[in-house]
Design a protein around this motif. Structure first.
Motif: not given
Length: 459
Positions: A75-76, A98-104
């Motif tokens: 989250d941070s 949790y979150g993303w397997s690819q964000l960038f």
């Protein structure tokens, strides 16, 4: 797991227990196994001061703490995403993504001037979600989940002696000091070999890589102190091939992974020509190899490369997805090496940890002799292949990987922890390094090992 007499629960309201387990399930804990775990492990006041309801509250508290901890890091935005799996005595208590397997994505890359800027990457408009079955590049977790397992199997079969010189198996690996190196030295990082070199600057296949390593001078005397070495595990992978006549990946697939029913574990998970292809099956890692680029080009970064850093320039210029991050594994070993290259997911890794926690057996089949597991984990101050630590009275065997992966086992408690992150996908920070996960790993261990011992009747 055997189910004991439920009359021992006469003082516990079953509806309250089910409600508590349902709450755990709503937090992405595995509801049915958790309920079975609690029902199958009643505790009498005579055997343990807590009631069975207290035990469920303790588990809920610890699992909730682990869940919240990993969530806070995602989250941070310290890390793009993660998968956490916690099991006890073979029962999965928590398995969550949790979150993303690819964000960038690659954007402009981070090779510039050895001073990377995070905003040189391109943040995806539609990030790819992390799934519980997402596969990860394990980096150095390969050392324990592949190479050390292969060596254990060979020792178990009497095909490999840890205490004879390695020239017994690699006949031309000779030298005044090198003649004293054994497989045990390699497993415990006490061989005197250099810790890292860009082997791909001088080699493009395993045979050439072996010749480069063989010709490198030792950095320390054999047996003189602990010096973590990728090169040592490269040699162990080669020893496995020399002894078996089979490449490391094929040997493990035939002797361990396939018999165990592992469907997401192996080297070279897809053709290397599919560069940069996005997909939900794999967690994306780095954007090329800017960290290794700096290791070679920046003399103030803490690494020493004495040759011309510009003699090789085949750096990858895309985001790595389903392709091994480690430059030596990719360029010099075609993706199959003893130090890095294995891909897997949390469920498969948990099964491998459970095999060790149960002294070499899984299900109704024995894969390793009890004595072999004892030899590698308990017969020495320093375990073979693994790293050992202790929190209170809990002894923990663990290993981390550069891509952001971590596996840990507390064998007495039969506790397994798998934490897989894709920290590299966020890119290098301003100091040229990736987010440091040691604090997360340590706090996770502390959260989950405060008191998770089985009731006496279960043992």
């Amino acid at each position: 797991m055997r189910v004991q007499n439920l009359n021992r629960f006469s003082e516990v309201k079953l509806s309250s227990l089910v409600k508590s387990c349902y709450y755990i399930g709503m937090r992405s804990f595995t509801t049915l196994p958790t309920l079975i775990f609690l029902l199958a492990n009643p505790v009498s006041a005579q055997d343990h001061p807590e009631s069975s309801n207290d035990l469920s509250e303790e588990l809920e508290y610890q699992l909730h703490g682990a869940d919240s901890l990993v969530s806070s890091w995602v989250d941070s935005e310290i890390i793009p995403g993660a998968v956490l799996l916690v099991s006890k005595s073979g029962e999965t208590l928590l398995h969550k993504a949790y979150g993303w397997s690819q964000l960038f994505s690659y954007g402009e890359g981070q090779y510039k001037d050895n001073s990377p800027t995070p905003n040189s990457l391109q943040k995806l408009d539609v990030p790819i979600p992390m799934l519980t079955n997402t596969r990860f590049d394990l980096a150095s977790v390969t050392k324990v989940m592949a190479t050390t397992f292969a060596v254990m199997l060979l020792v178990d079969q009497g095909l490999l002696d840890l205490d004879v010189p390695i020239f017994t198996y690699l006949e031309d690996f000779r030298g005044k000091e090198k003649d004293h190196i054994t497989a045990r030295h390699l497993l415990t990082h006490r061989s005197g070999l250099q810790q890292w070199q860009p082997i791909y600057y001088q080699a493009s296949n395993p045979q050439e890589s072996y010749e480069v390593i063989r010709n490198l001078p030792l950095e320390w005397k054999v047996g003189e102190g602990y010096h973590y070495s990728d090169l040592g595990f490269m040699l162990l992978g080669m020893i496995v091939q020399e002894v078996t006549g089979d490449r490391l990946d094929n040997y493990l697939a035939d002797q361990l992974y396939s018999p165990l029913g592992l469907t997401s574990t192996g080297f070279i998970p897809k053709p290397l020509e599919n560069k940069g292809e996005q997909g939900v099956e794999f967690a994306s890692t780095s954007h090329g190899n800017p960290y290794e680029h700096r290791m070679v080009h920046d003399l103030d970064f803490g690494y020493t490369y004495k040759r011309d850093p510009n003699q090789w320039n085949d750096w990858r210029l895309y985001t790595l997805t389903g392709e091994v991050n480690d430059g030596n594994s990719y360029h010099a070993f075609s993706g199959v090496a003893g130090h890095a290259g294995l891909f897997s997911n949390a469920e498969d890794l948990n099964r491998l940890l459970n095999l060790l926690n149960h002294n070499g057996a899984y299900g109704r089949k024995r894969y390793l002799d009890v004595g072999t597991v004892e030899m590698f984990w308990h017969s020495h101050k320093r375990p073979l292949g693994w790293q050992k630590s202790q929190i209170s009275n809990t002894v923990i065997f663990s290993h981390s990987g550069f891509t952001g992966t971590f596996v840990a086992s507390a064998p007495v408690e039969r506790l397994s922890i798998v934490l897989l992150t894709n920290r590299q996908n966020k890119g290098l920070t301003g100091n040229g390094r990736y987010a440091e996960l040691a604090a997360l790993e340590q706090e996770l261990l502390q959260t989950l090992t405060s008191d998770l011992r089985l009731p006496r009747e279960y043992n």
